[in-house]
Motif scaffolding. Sequence first.
Motif, short mmCIF file in Angstrom:
data_model
loop_
_atom_site.label_atom_id
_atom_site.label_comp_id
_atom_site.label_asym_id
_atom_site.label_seq_id
_atom_site.Cartn_x
_atom_site.Cartn_y
_atom_site.Cartn_z
N SER A 205 0.84 -1.19 0.00
CA SER A 205 0.00 0.00 0.00
C SER A 205 0.88 1.25 0.00
O SER A 205 1.67 1.47 0.93
CB SER A 205 -0.91 0.01 1.25
N ILE A 206 0.74 2.06 -1.03
CA ILE A 206 1.54 3.28 -1.13
C ILE A 206 1.21 4.23 0.02
O ILE A 206 2.11 4.80 0.66
CB ILE A 206 1.29 3.98 -2.48
N GLU A 207 -0.08 4.39 0.32
CA GLU A 207 -0.47 5.30 1.39
C GLU A 207 0.07 4.84 2.73
O GLU A 207 0.55 5.66 3.53
CB GLU A 207 -2.01 5.42 1.45
N ASN B 294 -2.40 18.10 -1.15
CA ASN B 294 -1.97 17.95 -2.54
C ASN B 294 -0.59 17.31 -2.65
O ASN B 294 -0.36 16.48 -3.53
CB ASN B 294 -1.96 19.31 -3.23
N ASP B 295 0.34 17.68 -1.73
CA ASP B 295 1.69 17.11 -1.83
C ASP B 295 1.67 15.62 -1.55
O ASP B 295 2.44 14.85 -2.16
CB ASP B 295 2.67 17.84 -0.90
N PHE B 296 0.79 15.17 -0.65
CA PHE B 296 0.67 13.75 -0.36
C PHE B 296 0.15 13.00 -1.59
O PHE B 296 0.70 11.96 -1.98
CB PHE B 296 -0.25 13.53 0.83
N GLN B 297 -0.88 13.54 -2.21
CA GLN B 297 -1.45 12.89 -3.39
C GLN B 297 -0.46 12.90 -4.56
O GLN B 297 -0.41 11.94 -5.33
CB GLN B 297 -2.76 13.58 -3.79
N ALA C 38 0.94 9.55 -6.50
CA ALA C 38 0.92 9.40 -7.95
C ALA C 38 2.32 9.16 -8.51
O ALA C 38 2.51 8.34 -9.42
CB ALA C 38 0.30 10.64 -8.59
N ARG C 39 3.31 9.85 -7.96
CA ARG C 39 4.68 9.70 -8.44
C ARG C 39 5.22 8.30 -8.13
O ARG C 39 5.88 7.67 -8.98
CB ARG C 39 5.58 10.77 -7.80
N ILE C 40 4.92 7.80 -6.95
CA ILE C 40 5.37 6.45 -6.59
C ILE C 40 4.71 5.42 -7.49
O ILE C 40 5.36 4.47 -7.97
CB ILE C 40 5.08 6.17 -5.10
#
Length: 276
Positions: free
Chosen positions: A217-219, A255-258, A262-264
């Motif tokens: 899980s990325i999150e 926004n920075d978390f999202q 997305a980048r990962i």
Amino acid sequence: MVANPTLVFPERSELSNRDVSEKLLAVENVSLEYRTRERIVRATHDVSFDVYGGDRFVLLGPSGCGKSTLLKAVGGFIEPVSGSISLDGQAVRGPGADRIVVFQEFDQLPPWKTVLQNVAFPLRVAKKLGRAEANERALHYLEKVGLTSFANAYPHTLSGGMKQRVAIARALAMQPRVLLMDEPFAALDALTRRKMQEELLRLWEEVKFTLLFVTHSIEEALVVGNRILLLSPHPGRVRAELNSHQYSHDSFGRNDFQRSVARIHQLLFEERETAR
């Protein structure tokens, strides 16, 4: 694409002194294989990373990338076909009390022992503590995970989340050099999973143990870890490494978390597809 790239945001030098310590675990150019009925399968290829004292280091990747196999190798249960794993400068050649594993399965507690006995028994065997001293330490860590009132309960009376808390207390009571956790919250419902993540981070704030944590899980990786190693789809290769100490559960809507999520995801999947 450059082999084994490193993505770091922010720079490690920006981390607080509390998060930077001496190198504890070194994994160098490790390749792992396992045998099926039909063939030998390469699980990871030429993986390298370092874990420092007090790190919450996460191995993140899709199913089949070899992250759990890599965790087992650090635990001493699997021998690399090439490369080396060392703890405190000493080669890892088998399991030891300096590396304790918490697995995903809830039924990792002997059902005939009470909660207290489950935590105390390994202390008596591995640490050679007397009954009173083992019980005292076991109760201390049961208090840490909020289960003192269930000390005399049996595992079958506990929920899945509570069983995992007992397993964590048992592992921490052993005072390992590195706590190894193999997707420990994956089978929990979303609310319980978040609660367990929060409790793990609270325990880390109190005890400052060194954690090697596996997840897909990325999150979860961004919240639980302060450093993350990204592994490519099978066989697992190092795709990138990043710092994530700035994130918490309060970051989910930012926004920075999202953007990081997305980048990962792009690093793990999309760039590989483009390269085909």
